[in-house]
Design a protein around this motif. Sequence first.
Motif, PDB file in Angstrom:
ATOM      1  N   PRO A 197     -60.194  -1.232-109.831  1.00 34.99           N
ATOM      2  CA  PRO A 197     -59.071  -1.673-108.993  1.00 34.99           C
ATOM      3  C   PRO A 197     -59.523  -2.440-107.744  1.00 34.99           C
ATOM      4  CG  PRO A 197     -58.922   0.689-109.522  1.00 34.99           C
ATOM      5  CD  PRO A 197     -60.290   0.230-109.913  1.00 34.99           C
ATOM      6  N   MET A 198     -60.811  -2.386-107.419  1.00 32.29           N
ATOM      7  CA  MET A 198     -61.301  -3.010-106.180  1.00 32.29           C
ATOM      8  C   MET A 198     -61.527  -4.518-106.312  1.00 32.29           C
ATOM      9  SD  MET A 198     -64.138  -0.154-105.132  1.00 32.29           S
ATOM     10  CE  MET A 198     -63.743   1.596-105.126  1.00 32.29           C
ATOM     11  N   TYR A 199     -61.595  -5.021-107.538  1.00 28.94           N
ATOM     12  CA  TYR A 199     -61.842  -6.459-107.735  1.00 28.94           C
ATOM     13  C   TYR A 199     -60.562  -7.240-107.487  1.00 28.94           C
ATOM     14  CZ  TYR A 199     -66.215  -5.297-110.144  1.00 28.94           C
ATOM     15  OH  TYR A 199     -67.478  -4.827-110.457  1.00 28.94           O
ATOM     16  N   PRO A 200     -60.690  -8.494-107.019  1.00 28.33           N
ATOM     17  CA  PRO A 200     -59.499  -9.337-106.964  1.00 28.33           C
ATOM     18  C   PRO A 200     -58.935  -9.476-108.372  1.00 28.33           C
ATOM     19  CG  PRO A 200     -61.495 -10.562-106.321  1.00 28.33           C
ATOM     20  CD  PRO A 200     -61.914  -9.160-106.602  1.00 28.33           C
ATOM     21  N   HIS A 201     -57.613  -9.583-108.460  1.00 28.72           N
ATOM     22  CA  HIS A 201     -57.003  -9.553-109.791  1.00 28.72           C
ATOM     23  C   HIS A 201     -56.942 -10.912-110.475  1.00 28.72           C
ATOM     24  CE1 HIS A 201     -55.107  -5.295-109.389  1.00 28.72           C
ATOM     25  NE2 HIS A 201     -56.359  -5.348-108.965  1.00 28.72           N
ATOM     26  N   ARG A 244     -57.699   4.709-116.866  1.00 33.56           N
ATOM     27  CA  ARG A 244     -57.414   4.115-115.548  1.00 33.56           C
ATOM     28  C   ARG A 244     -56.808   2.713-115.718  1.00 33.56           C
ATOM     29  NH1 ARG A 244     -60.060   5.598-110.941  1.00 33.56           N
ATOM     30  NH2 ARG A 244     -61.802   6.396-112.144  1.00 33.56           N
ATOM     31  N   VAL A 245     -57.413   1.939-116.621  1.00 33.45           N
ATOM     32  CA  VAL A 245     -56.933   0.566-116.846  1.00 33.45           C
ATOM     33  C   VAL A 245     -55.471   0.586-117.330  1.00 33.45           C
ATOM     34  CG1 VAL A 245     -57.220  -1.476-118.320  1.00 33.45           C
ATOM     35  CG2 VAL A 245     -59.208  -0.424-117.229  1.00 33.45           C
ATOM     36  N   ALA A 246     -55.184   1.519-118.247  1.00 33.43           N
ATOM     37  CA  ALA A 246     -53.815   1.607-118.774  1.00 33.43           C
ATOM     38  C   ALA A 246     -52.856   2.109-117.699  1.00 33.43           C
ATOM     39  CB  ALA A 246     -53.798   2.526-119.993  1.00 33.43           C
ATOM     40  N   ASP A 247     -53.226   3.193-117.026  1.00 31.47           N
ATOM     41  CA  ASP A 247     -52.333   3.792-116.018  1.00 31.47           C
ATOM     42  C   ASP A 247     -52.028   2.824-114.889  1.00 31.47           C
ATOM     43  OD1 ASP A 247     -52.365   6.069-117.479  1.00 31.47           O
ATOM     44  OD2 ASP A 247     -53.635   7.240-116.115  1.00 31.47           O
ATOM     45  N   GLN A 248     -53.067   2.100-114.449  1.00 35.62           N
ATOM     46  CA  GLN A 248     -52.885   1.221-113.278  1.00 35.62           C
ATOM     47  C   GLN A 248     -52.601  -0.230-113.679  1.00 35.62           C
ATOM     48  OE1 GLN A 248     -55.787   1.759-110.102  1.00 35.62           O
ATOM     49  NE2 GLN A 248     -56.158   3.877-110.692  1.00 35.62           N
ATOM     50  N   LYS A 249     -52.449  -0.450-114.991  1.00 38.37           N
ATOM     51  CA  LYS A 249     -52.140  -1.802-115.499  1.00 38.37           C
ATOM     52  C   LYS A 249     -53.086  -2.849-114.894  1.00 38.37           C
ATOM     53  CE  LYS A 249     -47.212  -0.914-116.340  1.00 38.37           C
ATOM     54  NZ  LYS A 249     -47.341   0.543-116.373  1.00 38.37           N
ATOM     55  N   LEU A 250     -54.354  -2.625-115.110  1.00 38.73           N
ATOM     56  CA  LEU A 250     -55.381  -3.512-114.537  1.00 38.73           C
ATOM     57  C   LEU A 250     -55.613  -4.689-115.496  1.00 38.73           C
ATOM     58  CD1 LEU A 250     -57.836  -0.758-113.204  1.00 38.73           C
ATOM     59  CD2 LEU A 250     -56.058  -1.990-111.931  1.00 38.73           C
ATOM     60  N   HIS A 251     -54.745  -5.681-115.409  1.00 39.13           N
ATOM     61  CA  HIS A 251     -54.778  -6.790-116.369  1.00 39.13           C
ATOM     62  C   HIS A 251     -56.009  -7.687-116.202  1.00 39.13           C
ATOM     63  CE1 HIS A 251     -50.875  -5.549-117.638  1.00 39.13           C
ATOM     64  NE2 HIS A 251     -50.345  -5.746-116.441  1.00 39.13           N
ATOM     65  N   HIS A 252     -56.690  -7.565-115.072  1.00 39.89           N
ATOM     66  CA  HIS A 252     -57.888  -8.390-114.879  1.00 39.89           C
ATOM     67  C   HIS A 252     -59.098  -7.819-115.639  1.00 39.89           C
ATOM     68  CE1 HIS A 252     -58.069  -5.224-111.897  1.00 39.89           C
ATOM     69  NE2 HIS A 252     -59.323  -5.503-111.613  1.00 39.89           N
TER      70      HIS A 252
END
Length: 226
Positions: A56-60, A80-88
Amino acid sequence: MNLKTVKDTYRRYAKVYDLIFGAALDAGRKAAIRAMHCATDERILEVGVGTGISLPMYPHDVQIVGIDISAEMLDVAHKRVADQKLHHVESLRVMDAEQMDFPDQSFDKVIAMYVASVVPHPERLISEMRRVCKPDGELILVNHFRSSHRVINGVEAILRPFAGWIGFTPDVELSQFVADNGLDVIDIRDTDFLGHWKLIRCRNNILPTQTTATPPSFQHTSRQAA
Ligand SMILES: C[S@@+](CC[C@H](N)C(=O)[O-])C[C@H]1O[C@@H](n2cnc3c(N)ncnc32)[C@H](O)[C@@H]1O
């Protein structure tokens, strides 16, 4: 450390890793990602991404690929990726950092946080990071190195035989590490007040065959990373 020990150790850690090493190591993660100056659309490889705590710390607006040898650590990262919807996050893959499946020059930047003293052969890790990074790219490392403080160094020496159990080698020597790996260092700085953790930024412009035993000159910024 060998690969089986690493897998066993991080299988044990997976469910409690964030609790033990989450906030405690966040300063280094944040400083490293800030120091990368990520540009839009850059493709970045995070080696030893573990539970994905840094994702989550990277620019998206960049694309992140994460690899780790521990399937159990990656399970936490996937959640984590699924829960926080980290599309990057482009993909997370179980892979040995010492023998990556990626073609040469696949990434703009390659980062390994708290990994260099965990892998069985750090020189193979660096060689692979170099290979999969573009020639004008950057390699970024955050790691603990042997302390110059007598007492802390004593503790490191005591811990050394238990490296397999604690999950990392506590007394890797910094200048030796830089020299052995022929790192073309841009800068080295502390990420905590006591100087236990170092952030190393390197240009990826030395071919493995050009590696020398002579330490290249580097600027060691003793100030703490902002
Ligand atoms: C101390 S953890 C660091 C995790 C994460 N980078 C962080 O900031 O918390 C070290 C990670 O490196 C992984 N690792 C160790 N050896 C590896 C290898 N040969 N290939 C890929 N990952 C490896 C471990 O499974 C573990 O997840």
